[in-house]
Design a protein around this motif. Structure first.
Motif, short mmCIF file in Angstrom:
data_model
loop_
_atom_site.label_atom_id
_atom_site.label_comp_id
_atom_site.label_asym_id
_atom_site.label_seq_id
_atom_site.Cartn_x
_atom_site.Cartn_y
_atom_site.Cartn_z
N ARG A 154 -3.73 -23.05 -6.17
CA ARG A 154 -4.10 -24.45 -6.42
C ARG A 154 -2.83 -25.42 -6.07
N TRP A 155 -1.64 -24.94 -6.30
CA TRP A 155 -0.53 -25.72 -5.85
C TRP A 155 0.01 -25.73 -4.48
N ASN A 156 -0.81 -24.76 -3.68
CA ASN A 156 -0.71 -24.79 -2.13
C ASN A 156 0.80 -24.02 -2.05
N LEU A 157 1.04 -23.13 -2.80
CA LEU A 157 2.31 -22.44 -2.64
C LEU A 157 1.87 -21.07 -1.91
N VAL A 158 0.66 -20.74 -2.03
CA VAL A 158 -0.07 -19.66 -1.45
C VAL A 158 -1.20 -20.04 -0.64
N GLN A 159 -1.61 -19.19 0.20
CA GLN A 159 -3.05 -19.51 0.92
C GLN A 159 -4.15 -18.69 0.69
N TYR A 160 -3.77 -17.39 0.22
CA TYR A 160 -4.65 -16.22 -0.12
C TYR A 160 -4.23 -15.63 -1.39
N VAL A 161 -5.20 -15.37 -2.35
CA VAL A 161 -4.95 -14.43 -3.55
C VAL A 161 -5.86 -13.13 -3.44
N MET A 162 -5.01 -12.19 -3.50
CA MET A 162 -5.91 -10.73 -3.23
C MET A 162 -5.61 -9.92 -4.48
N PRO A 163 -6.65 -8.80 -4.59
CA PRO A 163 -6.30 -7.93 -5.98
C PRO A 163 -5.08 -7.30 -5.80
N GLU A 164 -4.51 -6.65 -6.85
CA GLU A 164 -3.23 -6.19 -6.94
C GLU A 164 -3.03 -4.93 -5.97
N GLY A 165 -2.11 -5.10 -5.31
CA GLY A 165 -1.70 -4.12 -4.13
C GLY A 165 -2.49 -4.18 -2.86
N ALA A 166 -3.35 -5.53 -2.64
CA ALA A 166 -3.93 -5.75 -1.35
C ALA A 166 -3.06 -6.68 -0.72
N ALA A 167 -2.17 -7.31 -1.07
CA ALA A 167 -1.46 -8.31 -0.29
C ALA A 167 -0.74 -8.08 1.15
N LEU A 168 -0.08 -6.82 1.12
CA LEU A 168 0.27 -6.44 2.36
C LEU A 168 -0.60 -6.18 3.62
N ASP A 169 -1.75 -5.40 3.13
CA ASP A 169 -3.03 -5.07 4.40
C ASP A 169 -3.54 -6.42 4.57
N LYS A 170 -3.63 -7.46 3.70
CA LYS A 170 -4.26 -8.81 4.12
C LYS A 170 -3.26 -9.52 5.06
N ALA A 171 -1.91 -9.50 4.78
CA ALA A 171 -0.99 -10.19 5.78
C ALA A 171 -0.75 -9.40 6.84
N VAL A 172 -0.79 -8.14 6.93
CA VAL A 172 -0.85 -7.54 8.46
C VAL A 172 -2.17 -7.90 9.01
N GLU A 173 -3.39 -7.84 8.53
CA GLU A 173 -4.42 -8.36 9.04
C GLU A 173 -4.26 -10.01 9.70
N LEU A 174 -4.04 -10.50 9.00
CA LEU A 174 -3.67 -12.13 9.33
C LEU A 174 -2.76 -12.09 10.76
N ALA A 175 -1.65 -11.51 10.49
CA ALA A 175 -0.49 -11.34 11.58
C ALA A 175 -1.10 -10.55 12.82
N THR A 176 -2.03 -9.69 12.92
CA THR A 176 -2.53 -9.09 13.86
C THR A 176 -3.17 -10.11 14.50
N GLN A 177 -4.15 -10.82 13.67
CA GLN A 177 -5.11 -11.77 14.39
C GLN A 177 -4.11 -12.96 15.13
N ALA A 178 -3.19 -13.40 14.49
CA ALA A 178 -2.22 -14.42 14.84
C ALA A 178 -1.44 -13.92 16.36
N ALA A 179 -1.31 -12.65 16.28
CA ALA A 179 -0.66 -12.06 17.44
C ALA A 179 -1.59 -11.83 18.87
N THR A 180 -2.86 -12.52 18.65
CA THR A 180 -3.82 -12.31 19.82
C THR A 180 -3.82 -13.85 20.27
N ASN A 181 -3.44 -14.91 19.72
CA ASN A 181 -3.39 -16.06 20.32
C ASN A 181 -2.33 -16.08 21.31
N ALA A 182 -2.58 -17.23 22.11
CA ALA A 182 -1.61 -17.54 23.14
C ALA A 182 -0.44 -18.00 22.63
N GLU A 183 0.77 -17.36 23.19
CA GLU A 183 2.26 -17.38 22.63
C GLU A 183 2.63 -18.68 22.64
#
Length: 260
Positions: free
Chosen positions: A170-199
């Motif tokens: 709510r304070w904009n410190l984070v953009q996603y909140v995941m169940p416990e233990g799931a943050a890394l998988d979500k971060a890798v998913e987002l980074a993988t998507q960002a990596a497909t963008n034009a450099e």
């Protein structure tokens, strides 16, 4: 003993804080290892993820080392944090952080230098420097305050209280909140998507947006027009736009939760 480990997953570089016995507290040697890891990531990847081993992301400054420093050594140490964290914020790659457990003091400053922050429900956030008789020194007065606002940061520093992941979102410190233990998988998913963008698009996003926010409205709009024109005329942009127009690229924006 190394304080970090690294891994390459496709086009995504992972940097893992690996000093769990000290709650991943940040020392001078830790900062230098991070600097080397950033150099490695920029050479091999198109996006990066910062995460941590152990129960906590990072509990902040290594106070046992800091208390032995002279004031001038402290200034140099702070400026080195600024330099290395600045390589994350305004370097070559988009960075996603995966946060859990304590994200406190220097840990929050490190997370604030990344471009997108993903927390799991175990994460909690604090800036306890006021209770330690010191002031933030890793960039929080600039980066973290701009994320959540000066009033909220003042509250955290004066009272020493912590906030949970839902409050942090709510304070904009984070953009996603995941169940416990799931943050890394979500971060890798987002980074993988960002990596497909034009450099060049990723570079413009991470470099231009924060600078435009510091400009007057008319100045920001003027700069935006030049960046938009420059990126649109790159060979990669031309190929991507033509692919979209010829319906060869599956890039239609879909409603969240839909199967389109």
């Amino acid at each position: 003993m190394p304080y970090l480990t690294t891994e390459l997953r496709g086009d995504v570089a992972l940097i893992c804080l690996d000093r769990p016995e000290k709650r991943n507290a940040i020392s001078d040697a830790f900062v230098e290892e991070l600097n080397a890891a950033i150099t490695w990531a920029e050479a091999v990847a198109k996006a990066g993820v910062i995460h941590a081993n152990g129960p906590h992301f990072c509990a902040g400054l290594d106070l046992a080392e800091h208390v032995r420093k002279t004031p001038f050594e402290g200034v140099h140490g702070s400026r080195r944090w600024h330099e290395v964290f600045g390589r994350i914020q305004r370097g070559r790659l988009p960075w996603i952080s995966a946060l859990h457990g304590a994200v406190v003091g220097g840990g929050l400053e490190l997370a604030s230098s990344t471009h997108v922050r993903v927390a799991d429900t175990s994460a909690f956030f604090a800036l306890p420097e006021g209770q330690r008789g010191i002031f933030v020194g890793g960039g929080a007065s600039v980066r973290t305050a701009r994320l959540m606002g000066v009033a909220r940061m003042t509250d955290l520093m004066l009272t020493g209280r912590s906030v949970d992941a839902d409050q942090a979102e709510r304070w904009n410190l984070v953009q996603y909140v995941m169940p416990e233990g799931a943050a890394l998988d979500k971060a890798v998913e987002l980074a993988t998507q960002a990596a497909t963008n034009a450099e060049i698009s990723n570079y413009a996003i991470i470099h231009a947006l924060p600078r435009i926010q510091d400009m007057a409205t008319d100045d920001g709009l003027f700069v935006e027009s030049f960046i938009a024109s420059f990126t649109a005329t790159s060979p990669e942009a031309e190929a991507r736009l033509n692919a979209f127009l010829s319906k060869k690229a599956g890039s239609k924006v879909a409603k969240p939760g839909s199967n389109e």
